[in-house]
Design a protein around this motif. Structure first.
Motif, short mmCIF file in Angstrom:
data_model
loop_
_atom_site.label_atom_id
_atom_site.label_comp_id
_atom_site.label_asym_id
_atom_site.label_seq_id
_atom_site.Cartn_x
_atom_site.Cartn_y
_atom_site.Cartn_z
N TYR A 16 -3.69 5.42 -10.74
CA TYR A 16 -3.15 4.60 -9.65
C TYR A 16 -4.18 4.57 -8.54
CZ TYR A 16 -0.44 3.07 -5.64
OH TYR A 16 0.00 2.39 -4.53
N ARG A 17 -4.40 3.38 -8.02
CA ARG A 17 -5.27 3.21 -6.86
C ARG A 17 -4.53 2.33 -5.87
NH1 ARG A 17 -11.15 3.86 -8.34
NH2 ARG A 17 -11.06 4.66 -10.45
N GLY A 18 -4.31 2.84 -4.69
CA GLY A 18 -3.61 2.05 -3.69
C GLY A 18 -3.01 2.90 -2.60
N SER A 19 -2.06 2.31 -1.90
CA SER A 19 -1.43 2.95 -0.75
C SER A 19 -0.39 3.97 -1.17
CB SER A 19 -0.78 1.89 0.14
OG SER A 19 -1.76 1.01 0.64
N LEU A 20 -0.36 5.06 -0.45
CA LEU A 20 0.60 6.14 -0.70
C LEU A 20 1.31 6.46 0.61
CD1 LEU A 20 -2.00 8.24 -2.61
CD2 LEU A 20 0.07 7.36 -3.68
N TRP A 21 2.58 6.84 0.51
CA TRP A 21 3.34 7.26 1.68
C TRP A 21 4.32 8.34 1.26
CZ3 TRP A 21 8.68 6.38 2.74
CH2 TRP A 21 9.07 6.76 4.01
N GLY A 29 -0.82 -1.60 -4.55
CA GLY A 29 -1.48 -0.65 -5.43
C GLY A 29 -1.58 -1.17 -6.84
N GLU A 30 -2.37 -0.49 -7.64
CA GLU A 30 -2.61 -0.92 -9.01
C GLU A 30 -2.59 0.27 -9.95
OE1 GLU A 30 -5.77 -3.94 -10.61
OE2 GLU A 30 -6.75 -2.01 -10.36
N VAL A 42 3.37 -4.51 -5.37
CA VAL A 42 3.73 -4.02 -4.05
C VAL A 42 4.84 -3.01 -4.30
CG1 VAL A 42 4.70 -4.60 -1.81
CG2 VAL A 42 3.14 -6.20 -2.94
N TRP A 43 4.64 -1.80 -3.83
CA TRP A 43 5.55 -0.69 -4.11
C TRP A 43 6.38 -0.37 -2.87
CZ3 TRP A 43 5.18 1.37 -9.07
CH2 TRP A 43 4.08 0.97 -9.81
N GLU A 44 7.61 -0.01 -3.07
CA GLU A 44 8.51 0.42 -2.01
C GLU A 44 9.06 1.79 -2.40
OE1 GLU A 44 10.59 0.04 1.55
OE2 GLU A 44 9.36 -1.58 0.73
N ARG A 45 8.52 2.84 -1.77
CA ARG A 45 8.94 4.22 -2.06
C ARG A 45 8.90 4.56 -3.55
NH1 ARG A 45 13.69 5.67 2.19
NH2 ARG A 45 12.52 5.08 4.03
#
Length: 157
Positions: A16-21, A29-30, A42-45
């Motif tokens: 996985y490459r992308g935004s994390l929260w 992310g991808e 586009v990921w949501e939680r």
């Protein structure tokens, strides 16, 4: 927990490459799969809210207008892009030439399946997954076997 932009490698070889929260995929992310496929979303939680899967050969999956190998048009993606082989030259898979299947196994699209062990390995012989009953039956019924006879194209002298 991980936050910001990052890279995460799963034990299966998927990355996985992308935004994390808060330790979850969140934002753009991808996922990059060992087979070469990619899922941009586009990921949501940790849950994808919108995304697109692209196979290793560039074919994009569309769940609403999916017509690839649906019974009406049975061409492989390489045939759609490059045209058919000459008469008498069979194309058995999307990859031309096709992968050589190990004895007693099946080519299930992302790797080889051994029906005795019920294990799927990728084309580099790395473990992918154990097949459940439904996948086992589908592979046995539909996939290319190592013992299928392939007719080779022999050019005229």
């Amino acid at each position: 927990r991980m936050e910001g932009y990052g890279y995460y490698a799963l034990p299966s070889g998927t990355e996985y490459r992308g935004s994390l929260w808060d330790g979850m995929f969140h934002g753009h992310g991808e996922l990059r799969f060992p087979s070469g496929g990619r899922y941009r979303a586009v990921w949501e939680r940790g849950v994808p809210t919108q995304g697109k899967y692209t196979f290793a050969d560039g074919l994009e999956y569309d769940d609403k207008k999916w017509h690839y190998c649906d019974g009406y048009d049975r061409r492989f993606y390489t045939e759609i892009c490059s045209g058919f082989q000459p008469p008498g030259v069979p194309q058995l898979t999307n990859q031309d030439p096709p992968k050589i299947i190990p004895e007693g196994c099946y080519d299930c699209g992302d790797g080889f399946y051994n029906p005795k062990t019920r294990v799927v390995v990728d084309y580099k012989n790395r473990f992918l997954r154990n097949a459940g009953d439904d996948e086992h039956e589908w592979i046995i019924r539909t996939c290319r076997k190592a013992w299928d006879v392939a007719i080779e194209h022999k050019p005229k002298p």
